[in-house]
Motif scaffolding. Structure first.
Motif, PDB file in Angstrom:
ATOM      1  N   THR A  96       3.183  -0.263  -1.222  1.00 11.00           N
ATOM      2  CA  THR A  96       2.637  -0.134   0.123  1.00 11.00           C
ATOM      3  C   THR A  96       3.354  -1.095   1.057  1.00 11.00           C
ATOM      4  O   THR A  96       4.105  -1.971   0.630  1.00 11.00           O
ATOM      5  CB  THR A  96       1.127  -0.447   0.119  1.00 11.00           C
ATOM      6  N   MET A  97       3.094  -0.933   2.344  1.00 10.07           N
ATOM      7  CA  MET A  97       3.727  -1.799   3.329  1.00 10.07           C
ATOM      8  C   MET A  97       3.277  -3.251   3.135  1.00 10.07           C
ATOM      9  O   MET A  97       4.070  -4.180   3.291  1.00 10.07           O
ATOM     10  CB  MET A  97       3.382  -1.315   4.739  1.00 10.07           C
ATOM     11  N   THR A  98       2.044  -3.463   2.748  1.00  8.36           N
ATOM     12  CA  THR A  98       1.540  -4.812   2.496  1.00  8.36           C
ATOM     13  C   THR A  98       2.248  -5.437   1.302  1.00  8.36           C
ATOM     14  O   THR A  98       2.627  -6.615   1.344  1.00  8.36           O
ATOM     15  CB  THR A  98       0.020  -4.778   2.248  1.00  8.36           C
ATOM     16  N   GLN A  99       2.448  -4.679   0.242  1.00  7.04           N
ATOM     17  CA  GLN A  99       3.151  -5.200  -0.930  1.00  7.04           C
ATOM     18  C   GLN A  99       4.606  -5.528  -0.602  1.00  7.04           C
ATOM     19  O   GLN A  99       5.132  -6.546  -1.057  1.00  7.04           O
ATOM     20  CB  GLN A  99       3.086  -4.190  -2.074  1.00  7.04           C
ATOM     21  N   THR A 160      10.925  -0.544   9.313  1.00 10.50           N
ATOM     22  CA  THR A 160      11.762  -0.477   8.127  1.00 10.50           C
ATOM     23  C   THR A 160      10.924  -0.599   6.857  1.00 10.50           C
ATOM     24  O   THR A 160      11.181   0.086   5.868  1.00 10.50           O
ATOM     25  CB  THR A 160      12.813  -1.601   8.155  1.00 10.50           C
ATOM     26  N   LEU A 161       9.915  -1.446   6.873  1.00 15.08           N
ATOM     27  CA  LEU A 161       9.047  -1.616   5.707  1.00 15.08           C
ATOM     28  C   LEU A 161       8.199  -0.387   5.436  1.00 15.08           C
ATOM     29  O   LEU A 161       7.863  -0.096   4.293  1.00 15.08           O
ATOM     30  CB  LEU A 161       8.146  -2.828   5.879  1.00 15.08           C
ATOM     31  N   SER A 162       7.830   0.330   6.485  1.00 16.63           N
ATOM     32  CA  SER A 162       6.968   1.493   6.293  1.00 16.63           C
ATOM     33  C   SER A 162       7.703   2.683   5.680  1.00 16.63           C
ATOM     34  O   SER A 162       7.090   3.604   5.182  1.00 16.63           O
ATOM     35  CB  SER A 162       6.323   1.897   7.618  1.00 16.63           C
ATOM     36  N   GLU A 163       9.014   2.659   5.723  1.00 10.07           N
ATOM     37  CA  GLU A 163       9.804   3.771   5.167  1.00 10.07           C
ATOM     38  C   GLU A 163       9.916   3.687   3.673  1.00 10.07           C
ATOM     39  O   GLU A 163       9.833   2.730   3.046  1.00 10.07           O
ATOM     40  CB  GLU A 163      11.191   3.787   5.795  1.00 10.07           C
TER      41      GLU A 163
END
Length: 163
Positions: A96-99, A160-163
């Protein structure tokens, strides 16, 4: 990755120039934030350990040539790329984006601490003990770089992290 290589090289050069001629002058208790360490950690998390070490070597060469301390800078930045490469998040991972953000922050802290450790083992300013340089300045450097990484993540890397 090959399409973004020129952009990453330009960003590397700009971050080295900002570090040597700008951020190195902003000090708190003799410690300044290090945007190059943050850049190398971000590259290592996204592309892996080998590429992170390559960018670390290149940034060490450039900052060393600009600051006049090539050998220690080369070793320090290469170690930063190597250490932060352990936090690599593969492109097709189901994280996930948090991880991904947590891995990025961990990479920044590890790269900052171990880069500071290597730098202080080979650098000998008079009047400060090795324990002080490693733990006190290392902790301050980690906190400053973590704050810089959080700001960069919130401002630029969120997409970028969400991709």
């Amino acid at each position: 990755m090959t399409r973004s290589l020129p952009l990453l090289l330009v960003l590397l050069a700009v971050s080295c120039l900002i570090q040597v001629f700008g951020l190195s002058r902003l000090t708190l208790f003799g410690v300044s934030p290090d945007i190059v360490t943050t850049f190398v950690a971000v590259i290592s998390v996204y592309t892996g350990q080998r590429t992170g070490m390559t960018y670390g070597f290149a940034s060490g060469l450039l900052t060393g040539l600009l600051s006049g301390n090539v050998g220690v800078s080369l070793l320090t930045r290469t170690v930063e790329g190597f250490i932060s490469g352990y936090c690599h998040v593969p492109e097709k991972s189901h994280a996930t984006m948090t991880q991904k953000s947590r891995m990025l922050y961990l990479a920044i802290v590890l790269a900052s601490f171990f880069g500071n450790l290597v730098f202080n083992l080979f650098n000998n300013p008079l009047g400060e003990s090795l324990a002080y340089r490693i733990f006190v300045s290392g902790t301050l450097t980690c906190m400053m770089n973590l704050l810089l990484g959080i700001a960069l993540n919130k401002l630029f890397l969120r997409k970028t992290l969400s991709e």
